[in-house]
Scaffold this active site. Structure first.
Site, PDB file in Angstrom:
ATOM      1  CE1 TYR A  71      -4.352  -0.891  -0.235  1.00 13.09           C
ATOM      2  CE2 TYR A  71      -3.588  -2.688   0.923  1.00 13.09           C
ATOM      3  CZ  TYR A  71      -4.467  -2.111   0.256  1.00 13.09           C
ATOM      4  OH  TYR A  71      -5.871  -2.751  -0.201  1.00 13.09           O
ATOM      5  NE  ARG A 102      -3.052   0.080  -5.260  1.00 16.30           N
ATOM      6  CZ  ARG A 102      -4.151  -0.257  -4.811  1.00 16.30           C
ATOM      7  NH1 ARG A 102      -4.365  -0.801  -3.655  1.00 16.30           N
ATOM      8  NH2 ARG A 102      -5.309   0.349  -5.474  1.00 16.30           N
ATOM      9  CD  GLN A 112     -16.993   1.262  -8.479  1.00 19.40           C
ATOM     10  OE1 GLN A 112     -17.045   1.569  -9.572  1.00 19.40           O
ATOM     11  NE2 GLN A 112     -17.448   0.006  -8.519  1.00 19.40           N
ATOM     12  CB  VAL A 134      -8.563   3.978  -3.164  1.00 19.50           C
ATOM     13  CG1 VAL A 134      -9.526   2.947  -2.641  1.00 19.50           C
ATOM     14  CG2 VAL A 134      -7.525   3.155  -3.995  1.00 19.50           C
ATOM     15  CG  ASP A 135      -7.362   7.932  -7.476  1.00 19.61           C
ATOM     16  OD1 ASP A 135      -8.051   8.740  -7.201  1.00 19.61           O
ATOM     17  OD2 ASP A 135      -7.411   6.913  -8.581  1.00 19.61           O
ATOM     18  CG  HIS A 160     -14.244   0.622  -3.370  1.00 20.03           C
ATOM     19  ND1 HIS A 160     -14.069  -0.277  -4.412  1.00 20.03           N
ATOM     20  CD2 HIS A 160     -15.623   0.232  -2.953  1.00 20.03           C
ATOM     21  CE1 HIS A 160     -15.075  -0.748  -4.853  1.00 20.03           C
ATOM     22  NE2 HIS A 160     -15.997  -0.475  -3.807  1.00 20.03           N
ATOM     23  CB  SER A 183     -16.199  -3.085 -15.206  1.00 14.50           C
ATOM     24  OG  SER A 183     -16.255  -3.402 -13.788  1.00 14.50           O
ATOM     25  N   PRO A 238     -15.140   3.208 -22.682  1.00  7.36           N
ATOM     26  CG  PRO A 238     -12.548   3.388 -22.801  1.00  7.36           C
ATOM     27  CD  PRO A 238     -13.956   3.408 -21.898  1.00  7.36           C
ATOM     28  CG  ASP A 239     -13.655  -1.631 -23.146  1.00  8.07           C
ATOM     29  OD1 ASP A 239     -13.260  -1.536 -24.422  1.00  8.07           O
ATOM     30  OD2 ASP A 239     -12.895  -1.524 -22.124  1.00  8.07           O
TER      31      ASP A 239
END
Length: 248
Positions: free
Chosen positions: A68, A71, A103, A105-106, A125, A195, A220-221
């Site tokens: 962590y 990150r 969602q 966590v940055d 989150h 997603s 994009p998807d």
């Protein structure tokens, strides 16, 4: 789909209550890898599930904190991108009628100004820049590295754990309840860069739909939400928001 881009832009401009859900795609343009893509180098031998769980932390808190801390250093070096700043601008326009649930966590939404423009920001989150006293539950900001000692201790002298929702843990009740209420009341919901498979967050858009609101997806998807969205933009987060909001 029952809206084109022009109708979506008009609806967004007219809406008094807007709820937004964001996922990893919003931060991708800031160079932050997704949860699973972060497993490189020394960490490639671990699955995220091997590190982000209460059991992993109980077995080896130093190892989990080392991961962590790496990150945390990565997100401190990153900068908010155009998508983050556009969402902060949308909040400024909508004021108290704006709600953003992420969602991620940055912490990049807050650094871009979200949650400080009259609306509300919830980090479903958790946040890599925070740690929680294991005894008292007090949440405190981590010091900036390099003086970060692992595992960190609270001012009370207790070990602190990452303020992150791990596998097997529930989302914070107050944050989830606020998000559910906001999406139920929203005239328009934006679902950006996620997603749509991680519940309960993935179910928020359906609350808007059931209450008669519209849902716009930017991704994009294709996702499980795509067939039900009023409009689905196959774009990156920043480009999709520029199309909806217009260039500043």
């Amino acid at each position: 789909m029952d809206m084109d881009l022009a109708a979506a832009r008009t609806a967004l401009q007219a809406a008094h209550r807007v709820a937004v859900l964001t996922g990893a795609g919003v931060s991708a343009e800031s160079g932050i890898p997704t949860f699973r893509d972060a497993q490189t180098g020394h960490w490639a031998r671990f699955r995220p599930e091997d590190l982000a769980s209460p059991a992993a932390y109980a077995a080896d808190p130093e190892l989990v904190w080392e991961w962590y801390a790496g990150r945390y250093r990565d997100v401190l070096a990153a900068q908010p991108n155009r998508a983050h700043t556009l969402l902060a601008e949308l909040e400024r326009q909508k004021g108290a009628g704006f709600f953003l649930a992420t969602q991620n966590v940055d912490g990049l939404h807050a650094r871009a100004g979200s949650g400080a423009q009259g609306g509300q920001l919830v980090e479903l989150h958790g946040n890599l820049g925070l740690a929680r006293d294991e005894v008292t539950g007090e949440v405190l900001p981590l010091p900036a590295p390099p003086p970060l000692t692992l595992p960190p201790q609270s001012p009370a002298g207790h070990r602190m754990r990452p303020h992150i929702v791990w596998f097997g843990e529930f989302l914070p009740e107050d944050a989830l309840a606020a998000a559910e209420q906001a999406f139920m009341q929203a005239e328009l919901a934006l679902v950006i860069g996620t997603s749509g498979v991680v519940y309960p967050a993935a179910g928020l858009a359906s609350l808007t739909q059931r209450a008669g609101g519209r849902v716009i997806e930017i991704n994009p998807d294709k996702t499980p939400l795509t067939p039900f969205a009023s409009l689905s933009l196959r774009e990156t987060a920043s480009r999709g928001l520029e199309l909806l909001l217009g260039p500043a």
